[in-house]
Design an enzyme around this catalytic site. Structure first.
Site, PDB file in Angstrom:
ATOM      1  N   LYS A  13       0.821  -1.220   0.000  1.00  0.00           N
ATOM      2  CA  LYS A  13       0.000   0.000   0.000  1.00  0.00           C
ATOM      3  C   LYS A  13       0.856   1.272   0.000  1.00  0.00           C
ATOM      4  CE  LYS A  13      -2.410  -0.796   3.752  1.00  0.00           C
ATOM      5  NZ  LYS A  13      -1.918  -2.124   4.179  1.00  0.00           N
ATOM      6  N   ARG A  88     -10.004   0.489   8.525  1.00  0.00           N
ATOM      7  CA  ARG A  88      -9.445  -0.831   8.807  1.00  0.00           C
ATOM      8  C   ARG A  88     -10.459  -1.709   9.526  1.00  0.00           C
ATOM      9  NH1 ARG A  88      -3.735   0.316   8.690  1.00  0.00           N
ATOM     10  NH2 ARG A  88      -2.491  -1.538   9.042  1.00  0.00           N
ATOM     11  N   ARG A 122      11.583  -5.774   5.644  1.00  0.00           N
ATOM     12  CA  ARG A 122      11.357  -4.393   5.186  1.00  0.00           C
ATOM     13  C   ARG A 122      12.256  -3.400   5.916  1.00  0.00           C
ATOM     14  NH1 ARG A 122       5.367  -1.902   5.192  1.00  0.00           N
ATOM     15  NH2 ARG A 122       5.444  -2.233   7.431  1.00  0.00           N
ATOM     16  N   ARG A 153      11.081  -0.913  11.112  1.00  0.00           N
ATOM     17  CA  ARG A 153       9.981  -0.537  11.997  1.00  0.00           C
ATOM     18  C   ARG A 153       9.887  -1.510  13.158  1.00  0.00           C
ATOM     19  NH1 ARG A 153       4.666   0.595   8.432  1.00  0.00           N
ATOM     20  NH2 ARG A 153       3.802  -0.692  10.098  1.00  0.00           N
ATOM     21  N   ARG A 164      -0.573  -8.717  13.487  1.00  0.00           N
ATOM     22  CA  ARG A 164      -1.143  -7.786  12.496  1.00  0.00           C
ATOM     23  C   ARG A 164      -1.893  -8.545  11.401  1.00  0.00           C
ATOM     24  NH1 ARG A 164       4.225  -5.022  11.056  1.00  0.00           N
ATOM     25  NH2 ARG A 164       3.115  -3.911   9.402  1.00  0.00           N
TER      26      ARG A 164
HETATM   27  P1  ADP Z   1       0.780  -1.866   7.890  1.00  0.00           P
HETATM   28  O1  ADP Z   1      -0.293  -1.640   6.872  1.00  0.00           O
HETATM   29  O2  ADP Z   1       2.080  -2.228   7.292  1.00  0.00           O
HETATM   30  O3  ADP Z   1       0.380  -2.752   9.026  1.00  0.00           O
HETATM   31  P2  ADP Z   1       0.489   0.894   8.916  1.00  0.00           P
HETATM   32  O4  ADP Z   1       1.636   1.814   8.906  1.00  0.00           O
HETATM   33  O5  ADP Z   1      -0.664   1.183   8.030  1.00  0.00           O
HETATM   34  O6  ADP Z   1       1.132  -0.517   8.620  1.00  0.00           O
HETATM   35  O7  ADP Z   1      -0.087   0.760  10.419  1.00  0.00           O
HETATM   36  C1  ADP Z   1       0.735   0.447  11.509  1.00  0.00           C
HETATM   37  C2  ADP Z   1      -0.096   0.274  12.766  1.00  0.00           C
HETATM   38  O8  ADP Z   1      -0.796   1.506  13.070  1.00  0.00           O
HETATM   39  C3  ADP Z   1      -1.213  -0.780  12.687  1.00  0.00           C
HETATM   40  O9  ADP Z   1      -0.734  -2.076  12.979  1.00  0.00           O
HETATM   41  C4  ADP Z   1      -2.178  -0.258  13.749  1.00  0.00           C
HETATM   42  O10 ADP Z   1      -1.757  -0.582  15.044  1.00  0.00           O
HETATM   43  C5  ADP Z   1      -2.087   1.250  13.606  1.00  0.00           C
HETATM   44  N1  ADP Z   1      -3.109   1.753  12.656  1.00  0.00           N
HETATM   45  C6  ADP Z   1      -2.906   2.276  11.419  1.00  0.00           C
HETATM   46  N2  ADP Z   1      -4.074   2.605  10.821  1.00  0.00           N
HETATM   47  C7  ADP Z   1      -5.058   2.283  11.700  1.00  0.00           C
HETATM   48  C8  ADP Z   1      -6.476   2.350  11.679  1.00  0.00           C
HETATM   49  N3  ADP Z   1      -7.153   2.810  10.610  1.00  0.00           N
HETATM   50  N4  ADP Z   1      -7.155   1.919  12.777  1.00  0.00           N
HETATM   51  C9  ADP Z   1      -6.520   1.457  13.848  1.00  0.00           C
HETATM   52  N5  ADP Z   1      -5.182   1.346  13.934  1.00  0.00           N
HETATM   53  C10 ADP Z   1      -4.451   1.741  12.881  1.00  0.00           C
END
Ligand code: ADP
Ligand code: ZN
Length: 209
Positions: A13, A88, A122, A153, A164
């Protein structure tokens, strides 16, 4: 044009979002990036978010939805936006509907077996956010685009990645059906090179523009 990017963690993404954002001139809004910036600056939201992110869990919907609502009223979103990592959960999608109309959902579809390896290998640029994989870095530790330092990260470790992926399956994947029923989703195969995946996305977005 209001666009959502959907896909499992590691589906690509972020990589695609950078490209889409510059081609269609849409602000790239990543809730993950917003949380990480808050963690870095040790804000109240950052402290709260960190306790969930480090465990691979979702930050509570109320907090996340409010952040997005406030972000979407900013001037640069007037002609559209690209949401990456939001919604999400179904609950988040329902809240989003109350304050904005989504035109298109791009779902990057990828086999789960790829993801553990992709995420644990990554490396991300501290400066511009570009993602790399250790297997193609040949030991390099700085960003090809901007020279920034690459880091891993904290949530890209096997245990947190597993949680996750579980969260994705249980809470996020149901959004695919949700948006399919609304007739606004485009499924794109995520297994190709970044260029191949981007070409598929452009085809989809050009047809609705
Ligand atoms: P990835 O898609 O690689 O898991 P992101 O950078 O999008 O990574 O998100 C990292 C973390 O941030 C998620 O595992 C979650 O804990 C939190 N997060 C991100 N977006 C949301 C969301 N829309 N709702 C709840 N938690 C979120
Ligand atoms: Zn960089």
């Amino acid at each position: 044009m209001n666009v959502i990017l959907l896909g499992a963690p590691g589906a690509g993404k972020g990589t695609q979002a950078t490209r889409i954002s510059s081609r269609y001139n849409l602000p790239h809004i990543s809730t993950g990036d917003i949380f990480r910036a808050n963690i870095k600056n040790q804000t109240e939201i950052g402290v709260l978010a960190k306790s969930y992110i480090d465990k691979g869990q979702l930050v509570p919907d109320e907090v996340t939805c409010k952040i997005v609502e406030n972000r979407l009223i900013e001037k640069d979103c007037e002609n559209g936006y690209l949401l990456d990592g939001f919604p999400r959960t179904i609950a988040q999608a329902e809240v989003l509907e109350k304050f904005s109309k989504v035109d298109c959902v791009i779902n990057i579809d990828i086999d789960f077996s790829f993801l553990m390896e992709r995420l644990c290998g990554r490396r991300v640029c501290k400066n511009c956010g570009e993602s790399y994989h250790v297997s193609t870095l040949n030991g390099k530790t700085s960003c090809e685009k901007c020279g920034g330092e690459l880091y891993q990260r904290k949530d890209d470790n096997p245990e947190t990645v597993q949680s996750r992926l579980n969260v994705y399956e249980n809470q996020t994947a149901p959004l695919i059906d949700y948006y399919t029923r609304k007739g606004i989703i485009v499924n794109v195969a995520g297994a190709g090179t970044p260029e191949e995946v981007f070409a598929l996305i452009v085809k989809a977005l050009d047809s609705i523009k």
